[in-house]
Design a protein around this motif. Structure first.
Motif, PDB file in Angstrom:
ATOM      1  N   ALA A  45      13.468   3.438  17.827  1.00 46.50           N
ATOM      2  CA  ALA A  45      12.690   3.300  16.597  1.00 46.50           C
ATOM      3  C   ALA A  45      12.478   4.666  15.964  1.00 46.50           C
ATOM      4  O   ALA A  45      12.504   5.697  16.640  1.00 46.50           O
ATOM      5  N   ARG A  46      12.241   4.636  14.668  1.00 48.54           N
ATOM      6  CA  ARG A  46      11.844   5.840  13.925  1.00 48.54           C
ATOM      7  C   ARG A  46      10.323   5.881  13.919  1.00 48.54           C
ATOM      8  O   ARG A  46       9.667   4.897  13.586  1.00 48.54           O
ATOM      9  N   ILE A  47       9.752   7.009  14.298  1.00 48.72           N
ATOM     10  CA  ILE A  47       8.293   7.160  14.343  1.00 48.72           C
ATOM     11  C   ILE A  47       7.815   7.675  12.989  1.00 48.72           C
ATOM     12  O   ILE A  47       8.377   8.634  12.450  1.00 48.72           O
ATOM     13  N   VAL A  48       6.774   7.032  12.454  1.00 46.70           N
ATOM     14  CA  VAL A  48       6.192   7.430  11.181  1.00 46.70           C
ATOM     15  C   VAL A  48       4.728   7.768  11.431  1.00 46.70           C
ATOM     16  O   VAL A  48       3.999   6.985  12.037  1.00 46.70           O
ATOM     17  N   THR A  49       4.293   8.935  10.950  1.00 50.02           N
ATOM     18  CA  THR A  49       2.948   9.411  11.271  1.00 50.02           C
ATOM     19  C   THR A  49       1.988   9.416  10.082  1.00 50.02           C
ATOM     20  O   THR A  49       0.877   9.929  10.194  1.00 50.02           O
ATOM     21  N   SER A  50       2.394   8.852   8.959  1.00 49.44           N
ATOM     22  CA  SER A  50       1.507   8.769   7.803  1.00 49.44           C
ATOM     23  C   SER A  50       1.788   7.482   7.041  1.00 49.44           C
ATOM     24  O   SER A  50       2.948   7.119   6.817  1.00 49.44           O
ATOM     25  N   LEU A  51       0.734   6.820   6.630  1.00 49.15           N
ATOM     26  CA  LEU A  51       0.879   5.597   5.844  1.00 49.15           C
ATOM     27  C   LEU A  51       1.542   5.889   4.492  1.00 49.15           C
ATOM     28  O   LEU A  51       2.221   5.038   3.923  1.00 49.15           O
ATOM     29  N   ARG A  52       1.399   7.121   3.997  1.00 46.39           N
ATOM     30  CA  ARG A  52       2.047   7.506   2.733  1.00 46.39           C
ATOM     31  C   ARG A  52       3.574   7.426   2.834  1.00 46.39           C
ATOM     32  O   ARG A  52       4.248   7.268   1.823  1.00 46.39           O
ATOM     33  N   GLU A  53       4.094   7.538   4.039  1.00 43.61           N
ATOM     34  CA  GLU A  53       5.543   7.444   4.228  1.00 43.61           C
ATOM     35  C   GLU A  53       6.029   6.001   4.289  1.00 43.61           C
ATOM     36  O   GLU A  53       7.231   5.758   4.379  1.00 43.61           O
ATOM     37  N   LEU A  54       5.099   5.047   4.258  1.00 44.89           N
ATOM     38  CA  LEU A  54       5.439   3.622   4.329  1.00 44.89           C
ATOM     39  C   LEU A  54       4.786   2.865   3.171  1.00 44.89           C
ATOM     40  O   LEU A  54       3.873   2.062   3.380  1.00 44.89           O
ATOM     41  N   PRO A  55       5.238   3.097   1.943  1.00 47.01           N
ATOM     42  CA  PRO A  55       4.580   2.443   0.806  1.00 47.01           C
ATOM     43  C   PRO A  55       4.648   0.917   0.869  1.00 47.01           C
ATOM     44  O   PRO A  55       3.738   0.239   0.386  1.00 47.01           O
ATOM     45  N   ASP A  56       5.692   0.363   1.474  1.00 51.12           N
ATOM     46  CA  ASP A  56       5.775  -1.097   1.584  1.00 51.12           C
ATOM     47  C   ASP A  56       4.721  -1.647   2.549  1.00 51.12           C
ATOM     48  O   ASP A  56       4.159  -2.719   2.337  1.00 51.12           O
ATOM     49  N   VAL A  57       4.396  -0.904   3.605  1.00 43.75           N
ATOM     50  CA  VAL A  57       3.334  -1.310   4.533  1.00 43.75           C
ATOM     51  C   VAL A  57       1.983  -1.194   3.829  1.00 43.75           C
ATOM     52  O   VAL A  57       1.151  -2.109   3.899  1.00 43.75           O
ATOM     53  N   ALA A  58       1.759  -0.086   3.134  1.00 47.64           N
ATOM     54  CA  ALA A  58       0.501   0.096   2.391  1.00 47.64           C
ATOM     55  C   ALA A  58       0.325  -1.007   1.352  1.00 47.64           C
ATOM     56  O   ALA A  58      -0.780  -1.536   1.186  1.00 47.64           O
ATOM     57  N   ALA A  59       1.406  -1.388   0.689  1.00 45.68           N
ATOM     58  CA  ALA A  59       1.341  -2.462  -0.308  1.00 45.68           C
ATOM     59  C   ALA A  59       0.989  -3.800   0.335  1.00 45.68           C
ATOM     60  O   ALA A  59       0.219  -4.589  -0.224  1.00 45.68           O
ATOM     61  N   GLU A  60       1.523  -4.062   1.505  1.00 42.50           N
ATOM     62  CA  GLU A  60       1.209  -5.311   2.206  1.00 42.50           C
ATOM     63  C   GLU A  60      -0.255  -5.324   2.652  1.00 42.50           C
ATOM     64  O   GLU A  60      -0.946  -6.332   2.500  1.00 42.50           O
ATOM     65  N   PHE A  61      -0.747  -4.220   3.180  1.00 39.13           N
ATOM     66  CA  PHE A  61      -2.161  -4.151   3.552  1.00 39.13           C
ATOM     67  C   PHE A  61      -3.041  -4.387   2.322  1.00 39.13           C
ATOM     68  O   PHE A  61      -4.026  -5.116   2.385  1.00 39.13           O
ATOM     69  N   SER A  62      -2.677  -3.771   1.223  1.00 43.15           N
ATOM     70  CA  SER A  62      -3.439  -3.940  -0.019  1.00 43.15           C
ATOM     71  C   SER A  62      -3.369  -5.383  -0.518  1.00 43.15           C
ATOM     72  O   SER A  62      -4.370  -5.936  -0.975  1.00 43.15           O
ATOM     73  N   ARG A  63      -2.202  -5.993  -0.435  1.00 45.51           N
ATOM     74  CA  ARG A  63      -2.018  -7.375  -0.912  1.00 45.51           C
ATOM     75  C   ARG A  63      -2.961  -8.344  -0.216  1.00 45.51           C
ATOM     76  O   ARG A  63      -3.516  -9.241  -0.850  1.00 45.51           O
ATOM     77  N   ILE A  64      -3.183  -8.151   1.073  1.00 48.68           N
ATOM     78  CA  ILE A  64      -4.062  -9.070   1.795  1.00 48.68           C
ATOM     79  C   ILE A  64      -5.485  -8.506   1.946  1.00 48.68           C
ATOM     80  O   ILE A  64      -6.282  -9.029   2.706  1.00 48.68           O
ATOM     81  N   LYS A  65      -5.743  -7.417   1.204  1.00 47.80           N
ATOM     82  CA  LYS A  65      -7.065  -6.782   1.198  1.00 47.80           C
ATOM     83  C   LYS A  65      -7.499  -6.294   2.580  1.00 47.80           C
ATOM     84  O   LYS A  65      -8.643  -6.462   2.992  1.00 47.80           O
TER      85      LYS A  65
END
Length: 163
Positions: A45-65
């Protein structure tokens, strides 16, 4: 046990009797386990250490509040909210693992017992057959030691504990 009750009482007393509220982390709300420096997982796996690097994940979290602060940002790590913390989330991103078929995200969840949550996201089509693929939470979630929980999610285990 006496220390936890005293800490909880101090927070409750500060809020209930007009005395200035206590915002400090207490024994009752302290993180029970440090963040592991690394994990040995069964899949690459690729390790990601900031939510800013995953805008699609941030968008999903925002979508479901699902309010999730990025690593290093302020969040409320306990149940008590003060006037200056009302708009802060009760969750904080820690790390993500991006696999070929899914993304697994770790975050702290604040509360009386602050703990790790591990959630799975996969590419899905929303409603129409020809709709574009978007990253969506699958509902598969576990809490506990994050390396073991990540491996369990990879193996298909579902704790059904909610976000």
């Amino acid at each position: 046990m006496r220390k936890k009750l005293a800490s909880t009482f101090a927070v409750a007393r500060g809020l209930g009797f007009g005395v200035q509220s206590i915002y400090a982390q207490t024994a009752a709300t302290s993180f029970s386990e440090p963040v592991p420096a690394s994990c040995s997982l069964s899949k690459p796996a690729r390790i990601v250490t900031s939510l800013r690097e995953l805008p699609d994940v941030a968008a999903e979290f925002s979508r479901i509040k699902l309010g999730v602060a990025d690593i290093g940002e302020e969040f409320v790590p306990f149940d008590v909210e003060a006037e200056n913390s009302r708009n802060l989330p009760h969750r904080q991103f820690i790390r993500a693992y991006v696999f070929s078929d899914k993304t697994i995200v770790w975050y702290y969840r604040g509360g009386l017992v602050t703990n790790f949550h591990v959630v799975e996201l996969r590419m899905r089509r929303d409603t129409m057959a020809n709709a574009p693929l978007v990253l969506r939470l699958t509902g598969r979630t576990l809490s506990g030691p994050p390396c073991a929980a990540t491996e369990a999610v990879l193996a298909g285990v579902d704790g059904g504990q909610g976000w």
